[in-house]
Design a protein around this motif. Structure first.
Motif, mmCIF file in Angstrom:
data_model
loop_
_atom_site.group_PDB
_atom_site.id
_atom_site.type_symbol
_atom_site.label_atom_id
_atom_site.label_comp_id
_atom_site.label_asym_id
_atom_site.label_seq_id
_atom_site.Cartn_x
_atom_site.Cartn_y
_atom_site.Cartn_z
ATOM 1 N N VAL A 398 -30.955 -3.520 5.546
ATOM 2 C CA VAL A 398 -31.725 -3.140 6.730
ATOM 3 C C VAL A 398 -30.937 -2.106 7.529
ATOM 4 O O VAL A 398 -29.732 -2.259 7.750
ATOM 5 N N VAL A 399 -31.621 -1.052 7.935
ATOM 6 C CA VAL A 399 -31.017 -0.003 8.748
ATOM 7 C C VAL A 399 -31.445 -0.211 10.198
ATOM 8 O O VAL A 399 -32.640 -0.208 10.500
ATOM 9 N N ALA A 400 -30.482 -0.415 11.075
ATOM 10 C CA ALA A 400 -30.764 -0.535 12.511
ATOM 11 C C ALA A 400 -30.678 0.854 13.124
ATOM 12 O O ALA A 400 -29.684 1.572 12.925
ATOM 13 N N ALA A 401 -31.719 1.235 13.859
ATOM 14 C CA ALA A 401 -31.788 2.598 14.379
ATOM 15 C C ALA A 401 -32.093 2.599 15.864
ATOM 16 O O ALA A 401 -32.833 1.758 16.379
ATOM 17 N N HIS A 420 -26.365 -3.089 18.575
ATOM 18 C CA HIS A 420 -26.987 -4.288 19.129
ATOM 19 C C HIS A 420 -28.132 -4.766 18.242
ATOM 20 O O HIS A 420 -28.274 -5.971 17.968
ATOM 21 N N VAL A 421 -28.946 -3.831 17.771
ATOM 22 C CA VAL A 421 -30.053 -4.198 16.883
ATOM 23 C C VAL A 421 -29.514 -4.795 15.588
ATOM 24 O O VAL A 421 -30.027 -5.806 15.090
ATOM 25 N N ALA A 422 -28.462 -4.175 15.039
ATOM 26 C CA ALA A 422 -27.866 -4.697 13.801
ATOM 27 C C ALA A 422 -27.317 -6.100 14.017
ATOM 28 O O ALA A 422 -27.454 -6.980 13.154
ATOM 29 N N ASP A 423 -26.687 -6.334 15.155
ATOM 30 C CA ASP A 423 -26.177 -7.676 15.465
ATOM 31 C C ASP A 423 -27.323 -8.674 15.572
ATOM 32 O O ASP A 423 -27.216 -9.822 15.125
ATOM 33 N N LEU A 434 -38.359 -8.327 7.667
ATOM 34 C CA LEU A 434 -37.904 -7.210 8.483
ATOM 35 C C LEU A 434 -38.253 -5.883 7.807
ATOM 36 O O LEU A 434 -38.137 -5.748 6.588
ATOM 37 N N PRO A 435 -38.621 -4.873 8.591
ATOM 38 C CA PRO A 435 -38.880 -3.556 8.010
ATOM 39 C C PRO A 435 -37.565 -2.897 7.591
ATOM 40 O O PRO A 435 -36.492 -3.291 8.074
ATOM 41 N N PRO A 436 -37.613 -1.888 6.718
ATOM 42 C CA PRO A 436 -36.371 -1.214 6.294
ATOM 43 C C PRO A 436 -35.608 -0.606 7.469
ATOM 44 O O PRO A 436 -34.387 -0.571 7.467
ATOM 45 N N VAL A 437 -36.345 -0.099 8.468
ATOM 46 C CA VAL A 437 -35.718 0.453 9.674
ATOM 47 C C VAL A 437 -36.105 -0.435 10.848
ATOM 48 O O VAL A 437 -37.280 -0.573 11.170
ATOM 49 N N VAL A 438 -35.118 -1.064 11.461
ATOM 50 C CA VAL A 438 -35.355 -1.980 12.574
ATOM 51 C C VAL A 438 -34.923 -1.303 13.867
ATOM 52 O O VAL A 438 -33.832 -0.719 13.933
ATOM 53 N N ARG A 439 -35.766 -1.380 14.875
ATOM 54 C CA ARG A 439 -35.477 -0.776 16.163
ATOM 55 C C ARG A 439 -35.458 -1.853 17.244
ATOM 56 O O ARG A 439 -35.784 -3.020 16.979
ATOM 57 N N LEU A 440 -35.099 -1.456 18.438
ATOM 58 C CA LEU A 440 -34.940 -2.406 19.524
ATOM 59 C C LEU A 440 -36.220 -3.214 19.762
ATOM 60 O O LEU A 440 -36.164 -4.418 20.020
ATOM 61 N N ARG A 441 -37.355 -2.569 19.646
ATOM 62 C CA ARG A 441 -38.615 -3.268 19.898
ATOM 63 C C ARG A 441 -38.925 -4.318 18.824
ATOM 64 O O ARG A 441 -39.805 -5.163 19.003
#
Length: 541
Positions: A398-401, A420-423, A434-441
């Motif tokens: 998962v990529v946190a962006a 923070h998103v990655a944590d 989870l989607p491949p790109v995870v964002r704060l929302r």
């Protein structure tokens, strides 16, 4: 293990032969007493003087080996203009540094033939208007040259001994570079062959000044047009890996060359011994490749950006020197749960994306993409994540962006947001899609709890709510509770994921409710337990 220059070394370039320039010799107090006047070759006064030679022979050129300042009264040349012209030409062929003519009975005034010939050859010609004992000049210059030679050799041996001792003690390469910068009194930069900065040392403001316009001044230094810039090639077994540059060295140039050579030798030895995380078997033989150095450079930059300890504007020269495009760019901060930084670098290269990647703590790799303003940041981030997931053993990566930043000043906050998103998703159950790109929302309540995990009130709340399970931990029951709440209290899905029958799941849920003293069918009570469990997992993580 040698350091070889790009061009052949001439006698005047030998680092173990310190020299004075013609200009420096003419500025000596003893020489000034003879009222010297430069009558030809004034533009060549910075030529090095390797030795001083007193000679009255008309064919003195055959006795020279280059770099000598020749002192003469010209007594054997008086009255013969052909000999005078040939005398100057022979000195030029022998690569003499300069000729000094004492005016007197042979030549009461500077001879035009010799002056014109010297001007054509570019040979500095100096006349002394007052009688002057050549022995005093010879003694003065030779003693100064010997003192310089002794000082340079002493410096060379001292530096070699000190750096070897640091290597033997297992010191990191930064420690070696710091010592070189201390000895040189100037910034030190290590680059790869494409001028990309791998490491620096020296006073931070001075280093930043050097890096601010690094590409231009690096080319000038390479062409030999930058005053005080001394470089040494980093070479092992015939293969060049990079360069070490002393930037703006103000000491004796010969001593600077020795310092650079000793530093280059130490860096090559350090790398061959596998220091600083290098690995054996890379290009150039044992000791790995420059990739580890590039990763260290990127890690240092990204760590400073994430921490906020250094203002972003002060890190801009380092980013530019590290090869990251920064002018009129859009920056996309990413953090990936990954331990293989090389994999992310490879994906960046395959996709043709400009960016740097470096491992942070807890198996996190920070990636900073640098895109042109007309590129689609979201689409390229999604493409990067999809390509990463196609790598072996990376199907669930998962990529946190964070949102793209159009201003460099916003990059630190963006990297912290991505971290923070990655944590927040690090301890997510496998049941979460989870989607491949995870964002704060996308992290919702989990993200908030992660931010508050160190608050004593939150810790007390988690302990209180889960006390019945934590007093005698049953990992199976905790796992079932975690999955049950993450799936929205879906009993069928929870039973399927834990490979148990529904009756068996019911018995476990009853045991959980009994220990906690709650009714999980009650939304508020279930939500309270869910928040406590998120806080517990965040604290454990």
């Amino acid at each position: 293990m040698t350091s070889t220059p790009d061009t052949p070394v001439t006698p005047e370039q030998q680092p173990w032969e310190p020299a004075l320039s013609v200009r420096q010799v003419l500025g000596l107090e003893r020489v000034l007493a003879g009222q010297p006047e430069v009558v030809a070759g004034a533009h060549r006064l910075d030529r090095p003087v390797r030795w001083v030679h007193v000679a009255e022979a008309a064919d003195v050129g055959v006795m020279l080996s280059g770099g000598e300042m020749v002192l003469t009264t010209g007594v054997l040349l008086a009255g013969d203009e052909d000999k005078q012209g040939e005398y100057i030409r022979s000195l030029d062929r022998a690569e003499a540094a300069a000729v000094v003519l004492g005016l007197g009975r042979a030549f009461p005034a500077p001879p035009d033939v010799m002056r014109r010939a010297a001007e054509r050859c570019g040979l500095p010609m100096v006349v002394l208007h007052r009688p002057f004992p050549f022995a005093e000049l010879t003694e003065e210059v030779q003693s100064r040259l010997l003192r310089r030679k002794f000082a340079a050799v002493s410096l060379s041996e001292a530096v070699r001994t000190e750096l070897t001792g640091l290597i033997t003690a297992g010191a990191p390469v930064q420690r070696l570079l710091d010592e070189v910068a201390r000895h040189g009194g100037c910034p030190v930069v290590v680059t790869n062959l494409a001028h990309r900065v791998l490491a620096t040392a020296g006073e931070r403001p001075a280093v930043d000044d050097v890096l601010r316009d690094w590409e231009r001044i690096a080319r000038q230094a390479g062409a030999g047009s930058a005053d005080g810039w001394i470089r040494a090639e980093l070479t092992c077994r015939g293969e060049r890996w990079g360069r070490l540059v002393l930037c703006g060295y103000r000491g004796d140039r010969a001593a600077g060359r020795l310092l650079a050579e000793r530093a280059a030798e130490a860096l090559v030895l350090h790398r061959m011994l596998g220091g600083d995380g290098t690995h054996a078997g890379g290009p150039g033989g044992p000791g790995g490749s420059w990739d580890s150095w590039e990763e260290q450079s990127a890690r240092s930059l990204l760590t400073d950006l994430v921490s906020g300890a250094v203002p972003a504007r002060q890190l801009l020269p380092r980013a530019r020197a590290a090869g990251l495009p920064v002018n009129r760019r859009v920056f996309v901060p990413l953090v990936v749960r990954e331990h293989d930084t090389a994999r992310l670098d490879r994906v960046l290269r395959l996709l043709g994306l400009s960016g740097i990647a470096a491992g942070l703590a807890d198996d996190q790799v920070a990636v900073l993409l640098s895109l042109a303003p007309d590129q689609d940041a979201k689409a390229l981030t999604a493409h990067f994540a999809a390509r990463l997931r196609s790598e072996p053993d990376a199907a669930h990566t998962v990529v946190a962006a964070a949102d793209a930043r159009t201003d460099w000043a916003g990059v630190p906050a963006g990297l912290r947001e991505a971290q923070h998103v990655a944590d927040a998703v690090a301890d997510s159950p496998a049941a979460l899609d989870l989607p491949p790109v995870v964002r704060l929302r996308d992290v919702h309540l989990r993200g908030l709890v992660r931010l508050l995990r160190d608050d004593p009130h939150v810790q007390s709340f988690a302990e209180r709510e889960l006390n019945g399970l934590l007093r005698s931990p049953d990992e199976d029951l905790l796992g079932v509770l975690r999955t049950y709440l993450a799936t929205g209290r879906n009993k069928s899905r929870t039973a399927q994921l834990h490979h148990v029958s529904r009756p068996a799941l019911y018995r476990r849920l009853e045991a959980i409710q009994g220990r906690l003293g709650v009714d999980l069918d009650d939304f508020e009570q279930a939500a309270s337990v869910h928040i406590a469990l998120l806080a517990h997992d965040a604290q454990q993580g």
